[in-house]
Motif scaffolding. Structure first.
Motif, PDB file in Angstrom:
ATOM      1  N   ARG A  37       0.849  -1.053  -0.010  1.00 16.99           N
ATOM      2  CA  ARG A  37      -0.022   0.028  -0.038  1.00 16.99           C
ATOM      3  C   ARG A  37       0.748   1.374  -0.026  1.00 16.99           C
ATOM      4  NH1 ARG A  37      -4.685   0.457   4.161  1.00 16.99           N
ATOM      5  NH2 ARG A  37      -5.066   2.428   2.768  1.00 16.99           N
ATOM      6  N   ARG A  38       2.015   1.136   0.392  1.00 17.13           N
ATOM      7  CA  ARG A  38       3.144   2.311   0.406  1.00 17.13           C
ATOM      8  C   ARG A  38       3.835   2.628  -0.928  1.00 17.13           C
ATOM      9  NH1 ARG A  38       7.364   2.244   3.908  1.00 17.13           N
ATOM     10  NH2 ARG A  38       7.021   4.372   4.488  1.00 17.13           N
ATOM     11  N   HIS A  39       3.572   1.632  -2.081  1.00 16.70           N
ATOM     12  CA  HIS A  39       4.481   1.975  -3.045  1.00 16.70           C
ATOM     13  C   HIS A  39       3.820   1.478  -4.290  1.00 16.70           C
ATOM     14  CE1 HIS A  39       8.312   1.196  -0.848  1.00 16.70           C
ATOM     15  NE2 HIS A  39       7.834   0.747   0.210  1.00 16.70           N
ATOM     16  N   THR A  40       4.453   2.144  -5.496  1.00 16.58           N
ATOM     17  CA  THR A  40       3.751   2.150  -6.731  1.00 16.58           C
ATOM     18  C   THR A  40       4.326   0.620  -7.101  1.00 16.58           C
ATOM     19  OG1 THR A  40       5.919   2.765  -7.864  1.00 16.58           O
ATOM     20  CG2 THR A  40       4.014   4.490  -7.389  1.00 16.58           C
ATOM     21  N   ALA A  41       3.723   0.087  -8.090  1.00 18.80           N
ATOM     22  CA  ALA A  41       4.380  -1.263  -8.749  1.00 18.80           C
ATOM     23  C   ALA A  41       5.878  -1.198  -9.089  1.00 18.80           C
ATOM     24  CB  ALA A  41       3.303  -1.786  -9.828  1.00 18.80           C
TER      25      ALA A  41
END
Length: 251
Positions: free
Chosen positions: A122-126
């Protein structure tokens, strides 16, 4: 969904049942934390849960990490827990990497460290998840164990807040205009190459301009464009303000 008051008043067994799934396949973590009640807020409850995990010792922590399944690019396996299914389903890794390539990276990581790659999706882009996987593959094994447990802390905090009906604090990207903007100025904010915010500035605008906010802010590569100038942004915090100073100079 449950409440903190209900958790504080529950039996130890009901307390652990109510928190089932917060820590992946590890109900024993909540059982161990139950004795620390009552909790004044979600933060103190989460701290007690993490303390119970860490206090169990390195072998138990490693066994816990091995209860996690590797990231996948493509259809999600039925063996994923409900929480992991939701988190992985929100991030389309398959658009960036083939399933075979990701499986090979997962295997290299597990061989090096002895547990699967864990990251708070939830804290990162792919794209940033894959950057972190490559970066952490080169980490010192002792440091990587601590990094993995820190990610567990992020994952479980978001899960706990959702279980309690609370939202994480938002993160934001704010541009600080150091001098008045000329006529027709437009701020563009792109994330991983896709424009996500556009702000037309009134003539003479200066000071802070809020460009993007979400809870939590996804970490990754952002690019701010003002006229012919481009500013690369790598937010360090997924909660709180990330301030970008635009000097307006040609340097």
């Amino acid at each position: 969904m449950t409440s903190l008051a209900t958790l504080n008043a529950a039996s130890a067994g009901d307390f652990a049942t109510a928190l089932d799934g917060i820590f992946e396949r590890a109900p024993w973590v909540a059982t161990a934390a139950a004795a620390a009640r009552p909790f004044a807020n979600a933060a103190s409850l989460h701290a007690a849960l993490m303390r119970a995990l860490r206090d169990a010792g390195e072998p138990a922590c490693r066994a816990f990490l091995n209860g996690h399944e590797p990231l996948v690019a493509g259809p999600l396996p039925e063996s994923l827990t409900a929480s992991s299914r939701h988190e992985q389903g929100d991030l389309k890794l398959g658009a960036l990497i083939g399933s075979g390539a990701l499986a090979a990276l997962n295997a290299r990581y597990h061989q090096r460290f002895g547990f699967p790659f864990v990251i708070a999706l939830r804290r990162h882009t792919a794209a940033n998840v894959l950057r972190e996987l490559h970066r952490r593959l080169a980490a010192d094994p002792a440091a990587e164990l601590q990094a993995a447990l820190a990610e567990v802390g992020h994952v479980t905090r978001y899960r706990l807040l959702a279980r309690l009906g609370e939202a994480p604090s938002p993160g934001s990207i704010v541009a600080e205009l150091a001098r008045p903007s000329p006529n027709g100025s437009v701020l563009l904010l792109a994330r991983e190459g896709q424009v996500i915010a556009r702000r037309a500035l009134a003539p003479g605008s200066h000071g802070p301009v809020s460009l993007w906010q979400e809870a939590p802010l996804r970490l990754g590569h952002y690019r701010l464009t003002l006229g012919e100038r481009e500013y690369d942004i790598w937010p360090e915090a997924s909660e709180g303000e990330n301030l970008v100073s635009l000097s307006g100079s040609d340097d």
